[in-house]
Design a protein around this motif. Structure first.
Motif, PDB file in Angstrom:
ATOM      1  N   GLY A 152       6.313 -38.641   9.180  1.00  0.00           N
ATOM      2  CA  GLY A 152       7.480 -38.330   8.370  1.00  0.00           C
ATOM      3  C   GLY A 152       8.297 -37.155   8.853  1.00  0.00           C
ATOM      4  N   SER A 153       8.055 -36.692  10.072  1.00  0.00           N
ATOM      5  CA  SER A 153       8.762 -35.497  10.552  1.00  0.00           C
ATOM      6  C   SER A 153      10.047 -35.807  11.301  1.00  0.00           C
ATOM      7  CB  SER A 153       7.835 -34.679  11.471  1.00  0.00           C
ATOM      8  OG  SER A 153       7.536 -35.423  12.653  1.00  0.00           O
ATOM      9  N   SER A 154      10.279 -37.079  11.640  1.00  0.00           N
ATOM     10  CA  SER A 154      11.473 -37.416  12.406  1.00  0.00           C
ATOM     11  C   SER A 154      11.898 -38.849  12.122  1.00  0.00           C
ATOM     12  CB  SER A 154      11.234 -37.216  13.907  1.00  0.00           C
ATOM     13  OG  SER A 154      10.208 -38.071  14.370  1.00  0.00           O
ATOM     14  N   ALA A 191      20.758 -31.907  16.770  1.00  0.00           N
ATOM     15  CA  ALA A 191      21.550 -33.075  17.159  1.00  0.00           C
ATOM     16  C   ALA A 191      20.624 -34.217  17.575  1.00  0.00           C
ATOM     17  CB  ALA A 191      22.476 -32.715  18.311  1.00  0.00           C
ATOM     18  N   PRO A 192      20.990 -35.451  17.275  1.00  0.00           N
ATOM     19  CA  PRO A 192      20.158 -36.580  17.693  1.00  0.00           C
ATOM     20  C   PRO A 192      20.151 -36.725  19.209  1.00  0.00           C
ATOM     21  CG  PRO A 192      22.237 -37.364  16.814  1.00  0.00           C
ATOM     22  CD  PRO A 192      22.199 -35.892  16.548  1.00  0.00           C
ATOM     23  N   ALA A 239      14.210 -45.727  10.864  1.00  0.00           N
ATOM     24  CA  ALA A 239      12.760 -45.884  10.706  1.00  0.00           C
ATOM     25  C   ALA A 239      12.105 -44.523  10.882  1.00  0.00           C
ATOM     26  CB  ALA A 239      12.202 -46.876  11.723  1.00  0.00           C
ATOM     27  N   TRP A 240      11.092 -44.251  10.068  1.00  0.00           N
ATOM     28  CA  TRP A 240      10.420 -42.945  10.083  1.00  0.00           C
ATOM     29  C   TRP A 240       9.266 -42.907  11.081  1.00  0.00           C
ATOM     30  CZ3 TRP A 240      11.978 -38.620   7.470  1.00  0.00           C
ATOM     31  CH2 TRP A 240      12.950 -38.805   6.485  1.00  0.00           C
ATOM     32  N   PRO A 282      14.811 -34.233  10.099  1.00  0.00           N
ATOM     33  CA  PRO A 282      16.048 -34.525   9.354  1.00  0.00           C
ATOM     34  C   PRO A 282      16.139 -33.804   8.011  1.00  0.00           C
ATOM     35  CG  PRO A 282      14.518 -36.373   9.249  1.00  0.00           C
ATOM     36  CD  PRO A 282      13.960 -35.418  10.249  1.00  0.00           C
ATOM     37  N   ALA A 283      15.006 -33.383   7.459  1.00  0.00           N
ATOM     38  CA  ALA A 283      15.020 -32.701   6.167  1.00  0.00           C
ATOM     39  C   ALA A 283      15.405 -31.230   6.281  1.00  0.00           C
ATOM     40  CB  ALA A 283      13.661 -32.831   5.491  1.00  0.00           C
TER      41      ALA A 283
END
Length: 341
Positions: free
Chosen positions: A290-292, A320-321, A285-286, A313-314
């Motif tokens: 939209g940045s993460s 790392a998550p 889910a964004w 993510p882009a």
């Protein structure tokens, strides 16, 4: 008599052997899983703070995370298990209530008041019960897109298809897709900014394998355009708020998954990028800007799904998550909902 005595002796020996094996296995059990049993989100303290408000589902309850505090939204338990929240405007959510033999979509506001939007239970004919899942509000702010397996024709088969309808009227108004029989159908629909819909389409290959492809349709009844290959077996699509990025979970017919990011240019997919490999990732889910990304995955050997956060993510090389929670057991098929307020 000898034969009877032999049989009794064998039974005693087998019983003793089984008892001994059970004792041996019990002595070899890891204490890790026992020590990390899940707790209620209201007792969990997230590892860090994310902006806005996040809704998640655990054990049939809907929880709201703001700052570092989880709150039980306390929706009526009589309706069923509350899952799959989606933002439906300021202070409002679309939520699924799943009962044992059917599910319905509700509109929930900030005060906790609920309004039932579908009525899929049929007390007289159980075989006519239906299921509604994955509701999302379209870009026009008045249309709900969701997956629905009705209207039933007197069978217990479940063939979900993409449907839509007005928020203020009958939700089951327009059928968008025709599912492939005996696969489960078309699931997890996501409305696009241009008015189309993107979803997971299940089909059967020539080798009788059921696979999922990400498909898009521009309008109801249109032929689907497939964005991923059957060999990738991708599903659970999540489109960024500006429509430029698509997050999916792919398995390629293996026991693990990978979280991928696919750029979209006017609906045309670019080369996918693997964000996380060899994971049990689910339900991306964004963030509102939209940045993460948020997604669900286990954090240890318990297998309990936790909330994970992936920044930027882009980026060419995303960081790392990070695990936001460690002690929960979130519903893996219920994507988080994230609002800016």
């Amino acid at each position: 008599m000898r034969r009877g005595a032999l049989i009794v002796a064998l039974l005693v020996a087998w019983a003793a052997f089984g008892f001994g094996i059970n004792r041996l296995l019990d002595s070899r059990k890891s204490t890790l899983i026992q020590a990390r049993s899940a707790i209620s989100p209201t007792k969990e303290t997230p590892a860090f703070t994310l902006p806005g408000t996040i809704w998640v589902s655990q054990g049939g309850h809907l929880y709201k995370l703001r700052g570092r505090l989880f709150t039980d939204v306390a929706l009526p338990a009589a309706a069923g298990s509350w899952i799959q929240p989606a933002i439906a405007g300021p202070g409002q959510l679309l939520v699924v209530a799943r009962a044992a033999e059917y599910s319905d979509i509700y509109l929930v506001d900030a005060s906790g008041a609920v309004r039932q939007l579908t009525r899929n239970a049929n007390a007289a004919h159980v075989e006519r019960n239906a299921w509604s899942y994955w509701p999302h509000l379209a870009a026009d702010g008045t249309t709900v897109v969701f997956a629905y397996d009705g209207p039933k024709i007197g069978t217990f088969e479940v063939h979900l298809a993409v449907w839509s309808g007005p928020l203020s009227g009958k939700l089951e108004s327009t059928q968008w897709t025709t599912p492939t029989s005996y696969t489960g159908g078309d699931v997890a629909p996501v409305p696009l900014l241009d008015g189309g819909v993107l979803y997971s389409s299940y089909s059967i290959t020539s080798s009788e394998q059921i696979v999922s492809r990400i498909a898009a349709v521009a309008r109801p009844g249109a032929s689907p355009v497939f964005l991923t290959a059957g060999s990738d077996d991708c599903g659970e699509p999540a489109v960024s708020p500006d429509g430029s990025e698509l997050a999916v979970v792919c398995t390629s017919d293996t026991q693990t998954a990978r979280l991928e990011l696919i750029p979209l240019v006017k609906g045309v997919p670019g080369a996918p990028k693997v964000l996380i490999r060899s994971c049990l990732c689910a339900s991306p889910a964004w963030s509102p800007d939209g940045s993460s990304l948020l997604y669900l995955a286990p954090a240890d050997a318990t297998g309990h799904f936790q909330l994970w956060w992936l920044a930027n993510p882009a980026a060419a090389t995303p960081p790392a998550p990070r695990a936001l929670t460690t002690n929960l057991d979130l519903d893996a098929t219920s994507p988080p909902a994230w609002s800016s307020a």
